[in-house]
Design a protein around this motif. Structure first.
Motif, PDB file in Angstrom:
ATOM      1  N   THR A   8      -2.336   6.545   3.153  1.00 32.32           N
ATOM      2  CA  THR A   8      -0.926   6.914   3.110  1.00 32.32           C
ATOM      3  C   THR A   8      -0.295   6.927   4.498  1.00 32.32           C
ATOM      4  N   ALA A   9       1.032   6.881   4.488  1.00 28.33           N
ATOM      5  CA  ALA A   9       1.824   7.005   5.702  1.00 28.33           C
ATOM      6  C   ALA A   9       3.159   7.639   5.322  1.00 28.33           C
ATOM      7  N   ILE A  10       3.799   8.294   6.289  1.00 36.94           N
ATOM      8  CA  ILE A  10       5.030   9.039   6.000  1.00 36.94           C
ATOM      9  C   ILE A  10       6.308   8.341   6.441  1.00 36.94           C
ATOM     10  N   ASP A  11       6.187   7.191   7.106  1.00 37.35           N
ATOM     11  CA  ASP A  11       7.374   6.446   7.519  1.00 37.35           C
ATOM     12  C   ASP A  11       6.951   5.013   7.846  1.00 37.35           C
ATOM     13  N   GLY A  12       7.931   4.179   8.148  1.00 42.25           N
ATOM     14  CA  GLY A  12       7.651   2.778   8.406  1.00 42.25           C
ATOM     15  C   GLY A  12       6.741   2.529   9.595  1.00 42.25           C
ATOM     16  N   ALA A  13       6.949   3.262  10.668  1.00 40.56           N
ATOM     17  CA  ALA A  13       6.124   3.052  11.862  1.00 40.56           C
ATOM     18  C   ALA A  13       4.663   3.404  11.598  1.00 40.56           C
ATOM     19  N   SER A  14       4.427   4.535  10.950  1.00 42.12           N
ATOM     20  CA  SER A  14       3.037   4.895  10.645  1.00 42.12           C
ATOM     21  C   SER A  14       2.472   4.004   9.544  1.00 42.12           C
ATOM     22  N   GLY A  15       3.328   3.512   8.658  1.00 47.50           N
ATOM     23  CA  GLY A  15       2.885   2.557   7.641  1.00 47.50           C
ATOM     24  C   GLY A  15       2.403   1.264   8.266  1.00 47.50           C
ATOM     25  N   LEU A  16       3.127   0.788   9.248  1.00 46.76           N
ATOM     26  CA  LEU A  16       2.735  -0.424   9.968  1.00 46.76           C
ATOM     27  C   LEU A  16       1.392  -0.210  10.675  1.00 46.76           C
ATOM     28  N   ALA A  17       1.227   0.948  11.295  1.00 44.95           N
ATOM     29  CA  ALA A  17      -0.029   1.256  11.977  1.00 44.95           C
ATOM     30  C   ALA A  17      -1.194   1.351  10.985  1.00 44.95           C
ATOM     31  N   GLN A  18      -0.965   1.983   9.837  1.00 45.43           N
ATOM     32  CA  GLN A  18      -2.015   2.096   8.826  1.00 45.43           C
ATOM     33  C   GLN A  18      -2.383   0.724   8.254  1.00 45.43           C
ATOM     34  N   ALA A  19      -1.401  -0.130   8.067  1.00 45.99           N
ATOM     35  CA  ALA A  19      -1.663  -1.477   7.556  1.00 45.99           C
ATOM     36  C   ALA A  19      -2.535  -2.251   8.537  1.00 45.99           C
ATOM     37  N   GLN A  20      -2.227  -2.150   9.808  1.00 45.08           N
ATOM     38  CA  GLN A  20      -3.006  -2.864  10.820  1.00 45.08           C
ATOM     39  C   GLN A  20      -4.423  -2.313  10.915  1.00 45.08           C
ATOM     40  N   LYS A  21      -4.581  -1.031  10.683  1.00 49.55           N
ATOM     41  CA  LYS A  21      -5.904  -0.400  10.759  1.00 49.55           C
ATOM     42  C   LYS A  21      -6.761  -0.709   9.531  1.00 49.55           C
ATOM     43  N   TYR A  22      -6.160  -0.654   8.332  1.00 45.35           N
ATOM     44  CA  TYR A  22      -6.943  -0.742   7.097  1.00 45.35           C
ATOM     45  C   TYR A  22      -6.838  -2.073   6.345  1.00 45.35           C
ATOM     46  N   LEU A  23      -5.857  -2.909   6.648  1.00 44.51           N
ATOM     47  CA  LEU A  23      -5.663  -4.194   5.963  1.00 44.51           C
ATOM     48  C   LEU A  23      -5.697  -4.030   4.439  1.00 44.51           C
ATOM     49  N   PRO A  24      -4.656  -3.397   3.872  1.00 39.65           N
ATOM     50  CA  PRO A  24      -4.647  -3.101   2.434  1.00 39.65           C
ATOM     51  C   PRO A  24      -4.527  -4.363   1.569  1.00 39.65           C
ATOM     52  N   ASP A  25      -4.912  -4.201   0.299  1.00 40.08           N
ATOM     53  CA  ASP A  25      -4.765  -5.274  -0.681  1.00 40.08           C
ATOM     54  C   ASP A  25      -3.350  -5.329  -1.240  1.00 40.08           C
ATOM     55  N   LEU A  26      -2.647  -4.193  -1.200  1.00 41.11           N
ATOM     56  CA  LEU A  26      -1.287  -4.099  -1.728  1.00 41.11           C
ATOM     57  C   LEU A  26      -0.567  -2.985  -0.983  1.00 41.11           C
ATOM     58  N   ILE A  27       0.734  -3.166  -0.791  1.00 41.86           N
ATOM     59  CA  ILE A  27       1.557  -2.156  -0.122  1.00 41.86           C
ATOM     60  C   ILE A  27       2.582  -1.642  -1.115  1.00 41.86           C
ATOM     61  N   LEU A  28       2.665  -0.330  -1.226  1.00 42.37           N
ATOM     62  CA  LEU A  28       3.625   0.347  -2.091  1.00 42.37           C
ATOM     63  C   LEU A  28       4.448   1.241  -1.185  1.00 42.37           C
ATOM     64  N   THR A  29       5.740   0.935  -1.065  1.00 39.95           N
ATOM     65  CA  THR A  29       6.548   1.652  -0.076  1.00 39.95           C
ATOM     66  C   THR A  29       7.918   2.039  -0.603  1.00 39.95           C
ATOM     67  N   ASP A  30       8.417   3.115  -0.039  1.00 39.68           N
ATOM     68  CA  ASP A  30       9.788   3.535  -0.278  1.00 39.68           C
ATOM     69  C   ASP A  30      10.702   2.703   0.624  1.00 39.68           C
ATOM     70  N   TYR A  31      11.959   2.627   0.265  1.00 38.44           N
ATOM     71  CA  TYR A  31      12.927   1.905   1.093  1.00 38.44           C
ATOM     72  C   TYR A  31      13.510   2.826   2.160  1.00 38.44           C
ATOM     73  N   MET A  32      14.111   3.925   1.723  1.00 36.76           N
ATOM     74  CA  MET A  32      14.813   4.799   2.657  1.00 36.76           C
ATOM     75  C   MET A  32      13.868   5.832   3.255  1.00 36.76           C
ATOM     76  N   MET A  33      13.605   5.672   4.558  1.00 36.11           N
ATOM     77  CA  MET A  33      12.758   6.610   5.295  1.00 36.11           C
ATOM     78  C   MET A  33      13.355   6.775   6.691  1.00 36.11           C
ATOM     79  N   PRO A  34      13.117   7.920   7.326  1.00 36.28           N
ATOM     80  CA  PRO A  34      13.642   8.110   8.683  1.00 36.28           C
ATOM     81  C   PRO A  34      12.960   7.158   9.665  1.00 36.28           C
ATOM     82  N   GLY A  35      13.656   6.841  10.726  1.00 38.63           N
ATOM     83  CA  GLY A  35      13.096   5.923  11.718  1.00 38.63           C
ATOM     84  C   GLY A  35      13.109   4.511  11.155  1.00 38.63           C
ATOM     85  N   MET A  36      11.936   3.915  11.059  1.00 42.25           N
ATOM     86  CA  MET A  36      11.826   2.561  10.521  1.00 42.25           C
ATOM     87  C   MET A  36      11.815   2.623   8.992  1.00 42.25           C
ATOM     88  N   ASP A  37      12.809   1.976   8.352  1.00 46.45           N
ATOM     89  CA  ASP A  37      12.835   1.985   6.890  1.00 46.45           C
ATOM     90  C   ASP A  37      11.779   1.037   6.320  1.00 46.45           C
TER      91      ASP A  37
END
Length: 130
Positions: free
Chosen positions: A38-67
């Motif tokens: 999991t991640a709580i915003d776009g920036a941490s989502g990007l970092a988690q994706a680079q770290k774990y290389l997921p098979d699928l991404i499920l994300t919200d649109y509206m988030m603080p900072g990077m949407d």
């Protein structure tokens, strides 16, 4: 004796800025056998994706900072994520269209519908249906 390799369950990156929402969906997805990071915003989502290389991404649109849409565009610019399916969900009124998204869902999302969408986007995986 034949050795059998157990295939890992698909890894889903779940990105949303509402902690209770993340906790509930993480639990539900794990009950279906998915591995979830999991991640709580776009920036941490990007970092988690680079770290774990997921098979699928499920994300919200509206988030603080990077949407979510900006995060997805940055991911798809990276060759490691060009074939990773993305499901975006939103409570926003209006239509979001972008070629980086595989699916756009409006909140609230029904569990059975989400699982069916994931199964369609990850056809090589044995995903239980409701």
């Amino acid at each position: 004796m034949e050795s059998q390799t157990k295939r890992l369950a698909p890894l889903i990156l779940l990105v949303d800025d509402t902690p209770d929402f993340v906790d509930a969906w993480q639990l539900l997805l794990e009950l279906y056998g998915f591995r979830v990071v999991t991640a709580i915003d776009g920036a941490s989502g990007l970092a988690q994706a680079q770290k774990y290389l997921p098979d699928l991404i499920l994300t919200d649109y509206m988030m603080p900072g990077m949407d979510g849409l900006t995060m997805c565009r940055k991911m798809k610019a990276d060759t490691r994520f060009q074939t990773v399916p993305i499901i975006m969900w939103t409570g926003a009124v209006g239509c979001i269209t972008d070629k980086v998204l595989d699916r756009l869902l409006c909140k609230p999302v029904r569990l059975e519908f989400l699982i069916a969408e994931i199964a369609e986007l990850l056809p090589g995986h044995d995903i239980p249906t409701a």
